[in-house]
Scaffold this active site. Sequence first.
Site, PDB file in Angstrom:
ATOM      1  N   ASP A  91      -3.614   0.113   2.888  1.00 45.55           N
ATOM      2  CA  ASP A  91      -4.680   1.118   2.832  1.00 45.55           C
ATOM      3  C   ASP A  91      -6.009   0.470   3.200  1.00 45.55           C
ATOM      4  OD1 ASP A  91      -6.461   3.117   2.175  1.00 45.55           O
ATOM      5  OD2 ASP A  91      -6.274   2.799  -0.006  1.00 45.55           O
TER       6      ASP A  91
ATOM      7  N   ASP B 291      14.785  11.612  14.611  1.00 42.04           N
ATOM      8  CA  ASP B 291      15.198  12.064  13.288  1.00 42.04           C
ATOM      9  C   ASP B 291      16.313  13.108  13.367  1.00 42.04           C
ATOM     10  OD1 ASP B 291      14.475  11.984  10.400  1.00 42.04           O
ATOM     11  OD2 ASP B 291      14.114  14.119  10.713  1.00 42.04           O
TER      12      ASP B 291
ATOM     13  N   HIS C 231      13.372   3.719   4.643  1.00 44.14           N
ATOM     14  CA  HIS C 231      12.608   4.509   3.677  1.00 44.14           C
ATOM     15  C   HIS C 231      13.458   5.560   2.940  1.00 44.14           C
ATOM     16  CE1 HIS C 231      12.989   6.930   7.196  1.00 44.14           C
ATOM     17  NE2 HIS C 231      12.557   7.989   6.544  1.00 44.14           N
ATOM     18  N   ASP C 232      14.714   5.719   3.313  1.00 42.59           N
ATOM     19  CA  ASP C 232      15.574   6.731   2.677  1.00 42.59           C
ATOM     20  C   ASP C 232      16.568   6.154   1.678  1.00 42.59           C
ATOM     21  OD1 ASP C 232      14.528   8.860   4.143  1.00 42.59           O
ATOM     22  OD2 ASP C 232      16.019   8.688   5.741  1.00 42.59           O
TER      23      ASP C 232
ATOM     24  N   ASP D 199      -2.641   3.506   6.070  1.00 48.24           N
ATOM     25  CA  ASP D 199      -3.174   4.191   7.245  1.00 48.24           C
ATOM     26  C   ASP D 199      -3.096   3.289   8.472  1.00 48.24           C
ATOM     27  OD1 ASP D 199      -5.512   2.458   6.958  1.00 48.24           O
ATOM     28  OD2 ASP D 199      -5.943   3.700   5.195  1.00 48.24           O
TER      29      ASP D 199
ATOM     30  N   GLU E 180      19.217   9.107  15.068  1.00 48.79           N
ATOM     31  CA  GLU E 180      19.604   9.018  13.656  1.00 48.79           C
ATOM     32  C   GLU E 180      20.197  10.347  13.249  1.00 48.79           C
ATOM     33  OE1 GLU E 180      18.248   9.372   9.184  1.00 48.79           O
ATOM     34  OE2 GLU E 180      17.915  10.705  10.880  1.00 48.79           O
TER      35      GLU E 180
HETATM   36  O1  TEU Z   1      16.816  11.499   7.178  1.00 47.51           O
HETATM   37  C1  TEU Z   1      18.024  12.017   7.630  1.00 47.51           C
HETATM   38  C2  TEU Z   1      19.115  11.943   6.701  1.00 47.51           C
HETATM   39  O2  TEU Z   1      20.258  11.795   7.094  1.00 47.51           O
HETATM   40  C3  TEU Z   1      18.775  12.177   5.288  1.00 47.51           C
HETATM   41  O3  TEU Z   1      19.504  13.263   4.900  1.00 47.51           O
HETATM   42  C4  TEU Z   1      19.137  11.042   4.476  1.00 47.51           C
HETATM   43  O4  TEU Z   1      20.520  10.993   4.423  1.00 47.51           O
HETATM   44  C5  TEU Z   1      18.602  11.270   3.123  1.00 47.51           C
HETATM   45  O5  TEU Z   1      17.254  10.874   3.177  1.00 47.51           O
HETATM   46  C6  TEU Z   1      19.362  10.504   2.128  1.00 47.51           C
HETATM   47  O6  TEU Z   1      18.877  10.764   0.868  1.00 47.51           O
HETATM   48  C7  TEU Z   1      15.732  11.792   7.963  1.00 47.51           C
HETATM   49  C8  TEU Z   1      14.504  11.051   7.469  1.00 47.51           C
HETATM   50  O7  TEU Z   1      14.730   9.673   7.609  1.00 47.51           O
HETATM   51  C9  TEU Z   1      14.208  11.476   6.074  1.00 47.51           C
HETATM   52  O8  TEU Z   1      13.153  10.748   5.514  1.00 47.51           O
HETATM   53  C10 TEU Z   1      13.885  12.950   6.099  1.00 47.51           C
HETATM   54  O9  TEU Z   1      13.702  13.413   4.795  1.00 47.51           O
HETATM   55  C11 TEU Z   1      14.991  13.757   6.764  1.00 47.51           C
HETATM   56  O10 TEU Z   1      15.452  13.174   7.979  1.00 47.51           O
HETATM   57  C12 TEU Z   1      14.484  15.116   7.115  1.00 47.51           C
HETATM   58  O11 TEU Z   1      13.570  15.030   8.157  1.00 47.51           O
HETATM   59 CA    CA Z   2      -6.143   5.036   3.461  1.00 45.96          CA
END
Ligand code: TEU
Ligand code: CA
Length: 549
Positions: A21, A199, A327-328, A29, A254
């Site tokens: 940040d 995505d 991140h997921d 950012d 993905e």
């Molecule tokens: O994630 C795709 C996806 O397959 C998700 O369903 C993933 O399996 C899930 O996050 C698991 O808990 C993408 C993005 O990476 C994710 O951050 C988004 O929330 C999602 O698409 C919808 O755009």
């Molecule tokens: Ca910021």
Amino acid sequence: MDKPWWKEVVMYQVYPRSFNDSNGDGIGDLRGIIEKIDHIAGLGVDVIWLGPVYDSPNDDNGYDISDYYKIHPEFGTMDDFDELLEKLHTRGIRLIMDLVVNHSSDEHAWFRESRKSKNSPYRDFYFWKDGTPGKPPNNWQAWFGGSAWTYDDVAEAFYLHLFTQKQPDLNWENPRVRKEVYAMMRFWLDKGIDGFRMDVISLISKKLEFENSPSTNLMYLANHFYANGPRVHEFLQEMSREVLSRYDIMTVGEGPGITKDIANLYIGRSRNELNMIFQLELMFLDNGPGGKFDPQPISLVAFKKLFRQWDQAVGEEGWNNIFLDNHDFPRMVSRFGNDGKYRIPSAQLLATFLLTMRGTPCIYQGSEIGMTNVAFENIRDYRDVETLHYYHEGTGKGLQASDLMENIHMQGRDNARTPMQWTNKPYAGFSDVKPWININPNYPEINVARDQDSGHSIYRYYQALIGIRKEAPTLVHGQFEDLDPHHPELYIYSRSMGETTFYVILNFSDTSQATDNIPREYSVILCNYDNFDPQSLQPWQAVILKKNK
Ligand code: TEU
Ligand code: CA
């Protein structure tokens, strides 16, 4: 052999909200990334995958875009973006952006127009179905809870959303939608970006009958009704003709439902679709009958089998991407390593794996210092829409809050979304104020500054690995062979090309192990311990050997 640049690069994923940040509002950012270019470039990576920075109401942290041509003010301005791109390019680093076009935000102008009336020129940008409130057109469930259909009072109809109700699915059957998407892609490519991470690209073509499903399990729904749908390849080939093939770029698809058996339909060289995919099979391997929040242990044998089979299936025709977290999903050291006593060697071992497999590696921010999962006690400290849905749905059904929290601690997406830990100062040097999501309380122990001062720096280990990979085309292109598929604790494989053979020996356990699976004469190229004795591999020891001729 086919050697395009995107096979030889190492990728690094930046999750912008949580990276750095720069202006003290608690949100990472673009200028924050600019400030940290040395950190990224110092690792030796060649490509940044930047998570969504477009305008968005942030229902799903930017995966719900309300304006594809605008930078979200929280992240900065278009000038900041241009500066970031230019500074990265000056350092020899490419930038790829997230392309989120299976759905938009419900606050996108297209959707606002679409709901207005049946005669709106934007009506067919989305999937609308007549019906009575409370009686959705079918029983499909949304990924983050509830029905995949929401009734809209203004439109007097239901619209489809595979994710949250603020993420209406775009109707790719409509050629105008595709034209808009391609124009927007050209806008960013003409700025000079180097490609896209696409995505849930496997979901863009739905079976249009919208039949009821015998099961509401999410993977079942995806596999039967909307993943790898009837026109997905037609759409991607069109996208390639109209956009992708006109630029020297890389693409990573993905999405759920892409199995090894059909992967090459997306990434086969002769297909003219994508360069590689993030295969999610490993990420879903531990899902029990109750889905992701019902995790089962993953055995090393199953882990190895999956990578062996993907390598074989994709072969020379396609190309793999190798990642262990993003991140997921939970942090890789917590999920596949040991984030307690052996945090450092196990983080290094997983890095060794990432950077010595056949495929383009992708490192998630924070892995380079061994960041771990987090376990906030209070649900109020969680931000992720999926986690919150799961918790509230569960408590609504009368399930024990403590059980739900335990699953969230293991599987929740916020594990990977707590801010980068730069220093041991307040807020971990990420920000001057309390950030949008709390810092992992282990930051005094785990942070970039401390890692730099340590004799066992994970960051420096990554640097060494990346350097070795750069010097050794065999580690990029060479054949992969799993030398001991059934060993429950050791992962031993070779990479070979021409006269050169590397052996990679990884002890995925807390105990010492012995192996005879080594060449007669070798040199140690890298090791995460001071000594290497094949008869007594240390817990989480990782070694790269080069076979002497
Ligand atoms: O994630 C795709 C996806 O397959 C998700 O369903 C993933 O399996 C899930 O996050 C698991 O808990 C993408 C993005 O990476 C994710 O951050 C988004 O929330 C999602 O698409 C919808 O755009
Ligand atoms: Ca910021």
